[in-house]
Design a protein around this motif. Structure first.
Motif, PDB file in Angstrom:
ATOM      1  N   MET A  48       0.834  -1.194   0.000  1.00  0.00           N
ATOM      2  CA  MET A  48       0.000   0.000   0.000  1.00  0.00           C
ATOM      3  C   MET A  48       0.875   1.252   0.000  1.00  0.00           C
ATOM      4  N   VAL A  49       0.521   2.214  -0.852  1.00  0.00           N
ATOM      5  CA  VAL A  49       1.310   3.446  -0.963  1.00  0.00           C
ATOM      6  C   VAL A  49       0.371   4.638  -1.132  1.00  0.00           C
ATOM      7  N   PHE A  50       0.910   5.838  -0.840  1.00  0.00           N
ATOM      8  CA  PHE A  50       0.200   7.063  -1.156  1.00  0.00           C
ATOM      9  C   PHE A  50       0.398   7.362  -2.646  1.00  0.00           C
ATOM     10  N   SER A  51      -0.661   7.734  -3.324  1.00  0.00           N
ATOM     11  CA  SER A  51      -0.572   8.075  -4.735  1.00  0.00           C
ATOM     12  C   SER A  51      -1.457   9.278  -5.019  1.00  0.00           C
ATOM     13  N   ASP A  52      -1.293   9.848  -6.213  1.00  0.00           N
ATOM     14  CA  ASP A  52      -2.099  11.004  -6.629  1.00  0.00           C
ATOM     15  C   ASP A  52      -2.095  12.071  -5.532  1.00  0.00           C
ATOM     16  N   VAL A  53      -0.888  12.424  -5.085  1.00  0.00           N
ATOM     17  CA  VAL A  53      -0.747  13.402  -3.995  1.00  0.00           C
ATOM     18  C   VAL A  53      -1.064  14.804  -4.508  1.00  0.00           C
ATOM     19  N   GLN A  54      -1.866  15.520  -3.771  1.00  0.00           N
ATOM     20  CA  GLN A  54      -2.198  16.901  -4.115  1.00  0.00           C
ATOM     21  C   GLN A  54      -1.947  17.799  -2.907  1.00  0.00           C
ATOM     22  N   ILE A  55      -1.242  18.905  -3.133  1.00  0.00           N
ATOM     23  CA  ILE A  55      -0.994  19.867  -2.064  1.00  0.00           C
ATOM     24  C   ILE A  55      -2.256  20.705  -1.885  1.00  0.00           C
ATOM     25  N   GLU A  56      -2.835  20.645  -0.702  1.00  0.00           N
ATOM     26  CA  GLU A  56      -4.073  21.365  -0.415  1.00  0.00           C
ATOM     27  C   GLU A  56      -3.815  22.728   0.232  1.00  0.00           C
ATOM     28  N   TYR A  57      -2.716  22.836   0.965  1.00  0.00           N
ATOM     29  CA  TYR A  57      -2.413  24.092   1.656  1.00  0.00           C
ATOM     30  C   TYR A  57      -0.923  24.133   1.959  1.00  0.00           C
ATOM     31  N   ARG A  58      -0.322  25.279   1.677  1.00  0.00           N
ATOM     32  CA  ARG A  58       1.092  25.469   2.004  1.00  0.00           C
ATOM     33  C   ARG A  58       1.260  26.915   2.438  1.00  0.00           C
ATOM     34  N   CYS A  59       1.645  27.099   3.687  1.00  0.00           N
ATOM     35  CA  CYS A  59       1.791  28.468   4.194  1.00  0.00           C
ATOM     36  C   CYS A  59       3.160  29.022   3.805  1.00  0.00           C
ATOM     37  N   GLU A  60       3.265  30.327   3.793  1.00  0.00           N
ATOM     38  CA  GLU A  60       4.576  30.952   3.635  1.00  0.00           C
ATOM     39  C   GLU A  60       5.348  30.767   4.940  1.00  0.00           C
ATOM     40  N   PRO A  61       6.647  30.436   4.871  1.00  0.00           N
ATOM     41  CA  PRO A  61       7.424  30.289   6.112  1.00  0.00           C
ATOM     42  C   PRO A  61       7.398  31.569   6.933  1.00  0.00           C
ATOM     43  N   VAL A  62       7.307  31.409   8.245  1.00  0.00           N
ATOM     44  CA  VAL A  62       7.327  32.554   9.157  1.00  0.00           C
ATOM     45  C   VAL A  62       8.488  32.377  10.123  1.00  0.00           C
ATOM     46  N   LEU A  63       8.975  33.464  10.657  1.00  0.00           N
ATOM     47  CA  LEU A  63      10.067  33.384  11.629  1.00  0.00           C
ATOM     48  C   LEU A  63       9.612  32.599  12.862  1.00  0.00           C
ATOM     49  N   THR A  64      10.414  31.637  13.269  1.00  0.00           N
ATOM     50  CA  THR A  64      10.101  30.871  14.473  1.00  0.00           C
ATOM     51  C   THR A  64      10.154  31.805  15.676  1.00  0.00           C
ATOM     52  N   PRO A  65       9.069  31.897  16.431  1.00  0.00           N
ATOM     53  CA  PRO A  65       9.051  32.852  17.558  1.00  0.00           C
ATOM     54  C   PRO A  65       9.856  32.347  18.750  1.00  0.00           C
ATOM     55  N   PHE A  66      10.782  33.167  19.183  1.00  0.00           N
ATOM     56  CA  PHE A  66      11.573  32.878  20.382  1.00  0.00           C
ATOM     57  C   PHE A  66      11.325  33.980  21.407  1.00  0.00           C
ATOM     58  N   LYS A  85      -6.894  26.680  10.631  1.00  0.00           N
ATOM     59  CA  LYS A  85      -8.060  27.454  10.203  1.00  0.00           C
ATOM     60  C   LYS A  85      -7.957  27.806   8.720  1.00  0.00           C
ATOM     61  N   GLN A  86      -6.792  28.270   8.292  1.00  0.00           N
ATOM     62  CA  GLN A  86      -6.603  28.655   6.895  1.00  0.00           C
ATOM     63  C   GLN A  86      -6.726  27.453   5.959  1.00  0.00           C
ATOM     64  N   SER A  87      -6.244  26.305   6.397  1.00  0.00           N
ATOM     65  CA  SER A  87      -6.273  25.114   5.540  1.00  0.00           C
ATOM     66  C   SER A  87      -7.657  24.490   5.485  1.00  0.00           C
ATOM     67  N   GLY A  88      -8.500  24.797   6.475  1.00  0.00           N
ATOM     68  CA  GLY A  88      -9.828  24.209   6.512  1.00  0.00           C
ATOM     69  C   GLY A  88      -9.838  22.756   6.920  1.00  0.00           C
ATOM     70  N   VAL A  89      -8.757  22.290   7.530  1.00  0.00           N
ATOM     71  CA  VAL A  89      -8.637  20.877   7.916  1.00  0.00           C
ATOM     72  C   VAL A  89      -9.120  20.684   9.350  1.00  0.00           C
ATOM     73  N   ALA A  90     -10.014  19.742   9.538  1.00  0.00           N
ATOM     74  CA  ALA A  90     -10.440  19.357  10.886  1.00  0.00           C
ATOM     75  C   ALA A  90      -9.430  18.378  11.460  1.00  0.00           C
ATOM     76  N   VAL A  91      -9.108  18.549  12.729  1.00  0.00           N
ATOM     77  CA  VAL A  91      -8.090  17.709  13.361  1.00  0.00           C
ATOM     78  C   VAL A  91      -8.441  16.230  13.260  1.00  0.00           C
ATOM     79  N   ASP A  92      -9.701  15.888  13.451  1.00  0.00           N
ATOM     80  CA  ASP A  92     -10.074  14.475  13.426  1.00  0.00           C
ATOM     81  C   ASP A  92     -10.073  13.888  12.012  1.00  0.00           C
ATOM     82  N   ALA A  93      -9.842  14.736  10.989  1.00  0.00           N
ATOM     83  CA  ALA A  93      -9.759  14.241   9.611  1.00  0.00           C
ATOM     84  C   ALA A  93      -8.332  13.896   9.207  1.00  0.00           C
ATOM     85  N   ILE A  94      -7.351  14.252  10.056  1.00  0.00           N
ATOM     86  CA  ILE A  94      -5.944  14.015   9.715  1.00  0.00           C
ATOM     87  C   ILE A  94      -5.628  12.532   9.859  1.00  0.00           C
TER      88      ILE A  94
END
Length: 488
Positions: A48-66, A85-94
């Protein structure tokens, strides 16, 4: 027996079902998130493998807050919430994914607190790990140049992933990683007021390097061009020594201090070199004659380091002829798409009134105590199961075997014998990972077709890795996501 067969039918994998994958990367300089969807299907080998991968959301990198030398956990909490929130992904769907805390962020005193927060927000489907340099190197190779490596199948490929705190190196052939290493070379060991070289902060590695180079500058003082050139020369010479297999270079104390995990290349390796990470992205901008940001635009040595590497005849050879698909975001790409293996659909779960019990999962941070072969000596088997018995929360053993009925029965008898000899606590989880599709049969033979009550889980069709720990996800449409970490 018929009940088990009917149960197996009910959990067979639905091919082409789409799942959600999540990657979170918190580095020395920047943090980022990636969400992808993928189908689950069978490869040509039947796994079993992942196939037909589609990028649904990719944020711009932000400075890591220290906050000083500590990660600002409250700000990162807001970041994660905002990404979800921006990606529209529910945690239980991951379905699966990974979160990596790397470089100087991983060395912060509160890195463990960040791991806890990630788990609390994202849930148990995403494994959070800090300071796992070999895994980071492996993921960066997979996310950066695995496809390129498969295209140049006969040529060794060396991916050099340069971030703010570390340089993660992986050597691979035909898409498979053979060696990994990690060095404390990165853009953010020295931090400046943007647009100048006036120091605002230094890591312990930066301070040690200044002492070794007899540069007597401290916070609020400004580095000269000659001093900058000496620092860049050390970083470039270190990378060149790694690539050329010059082990003598690392005899000095300062070179040893900058080595976290040594990769053992030889002068005969002669790999094609690719770059990734924030500095890698700048290196390819230089090769493409793109306009760079101004001096210390990011408040660190990122631009200077990229320029210095681009001028090295040993490091810049393949900048135009061997360009990877994913450069600056290789780690988060690897986390999202390559941190998880998929089990087969003939796995064995503990029985609950003679039915598979999916509620025994997930299981986190189980140590992999041994890799065994069917023909290993009895003493090796008993030793491995004694180690497993001493792990308070359960353990994992990887086993190599064939899929003939005779071998399955013999292997089951070997496992039962070792379980009894080790006095393994029946209620404690024991994970057995095998590469062939014999999981259900092997588990049933070991547990006498439901008569023995061992908390045994046999996961099949998973490629073995030389790792220290494993994360077993929830049963999903008849298969289980498996994540390895603590790679050797």
């Amino acid at each position: 027996m018929s009940t088990l067969v009917e149960s197996a039918k009910q959990v067979l994998i639905k091919e082409n079902a789409r799942v959600i994958l999540l990657g979170l990367d918190f580095g020395s300089t920047t943090s980022s998130a990636l969400v992808a969807s993928a189908s689950i299907s069978k490869s040509v080998t039947g796994s079993m493998v992942f196939s037909d991968v589609q990028i649904e959301y990719r944020c711009e990198p932000v400075l890591t807050p220290f906050a000083g030398q500590l990660i600002n956990v409250s700000e990162i909490t807001l970041l994660i919430d905002n990404w979800l929130k921006q990606s529209g992904v529910a945690v239980d769907a991951i379905f699966s994914g990974g979160s990596m805390i790397t470089g100087l962020a991983a060395q912060a005193d509160n890195a463990a607190a960040l791991k806890t927060v990630i788990t609390q927000i994202v849930g148990e489907s995403v494994i959070a790990t800090a300071d796992d340099p070999c895994l980071e190197s492996w993921l960066a190779f997979k996310g950066s140049c695995a496809a390129l490596s498969r295209f140049h199948a006969e040529v060794p490929m060396l991916n050099v992933d340069i971030g703010g705190g570390t340089t993660n190196i992986a050597l691979g052939v035909n898409g498979d990683v053979l060696q990994t290493g990690c060095y404390f070379i990165g853009a953010r060991h020295f931090q400046f007021i943007a647009g100048s070289y006036q120091l605002t902060a230094m890591s312990s590695y930066g301070e040690a390097l200044l002492d070794a180079l007899n540069i007597h500058k401290r916070i609020n003082e400004t580095l000269t061009q000659d001093e900058i050139a000496k620092i860049m020369a050390f970083y470039v010479h270190t990378l060149e020594a790694i690539v050329l297999g010059n082990a003598d270079f690392f005899d000095t104390e300062i070179a040893k201090k900058h080595s976290q995990v040594v990769i053992n290349l030889t002068a005969n390796t002669k790999p094609n070199i690719t770059f990734s990470g924030g500095v890698g992205e700048l290196i390819y901008k230089i090769a493409a004659n793109e306009v760079l940001p101004s001096t210390t635009f990011f408040g660190d040595f990122g631009i200077d380091l990229a320029l210095a590497i681009s001028k090295s005849p040993h490091l810049s050879t393949h900048l135009e002829t061997c360009v990877p698909e994913h450069k600056g975001r290789a780690t988060v790409m690897g986390l999202t798409l390559h941190s998880t293996e998929l089990s087969g659909n003939t796995l064995y779960l503990p029985n609950q009134k003679h039915l598979p019990n999916p509620n025994c999962l997930p299981l986190h941070n189980l140590p992999i105590v041994a890799k065994l072969k069917a023909d290993n000596a009895l003493q090796q088997w008993h030793s491995a199961f004694r180690l497993a018995a001493n792990c308070p929360l359960g353990a994992c053993i990887q086993i190599s075997t064939s899929n003939s009925l005779e071998q399955i029965r013999a292997l089951a008898a070997q496992i039962k014998n070792a379980l009894q000899a080790s006095k393994y606590e029946p209620s404690k989880p024991l994970i057995i990972i095998i590469e062939t599709n014999i999981g259900k049969a092997l588990g049933n033979y070991v547990c006498d077709w439901g008569q023995s009550q061992y908390n045994l889980i046999v996961i099949d069709e998973v490629t073995q890795r030389d790792a220290q720990f494993v994360h077993i996800g929830r049963l999903h449409q008849g298969m289980i996501p498996v994540s390895f970490f603590g790679l050797h």
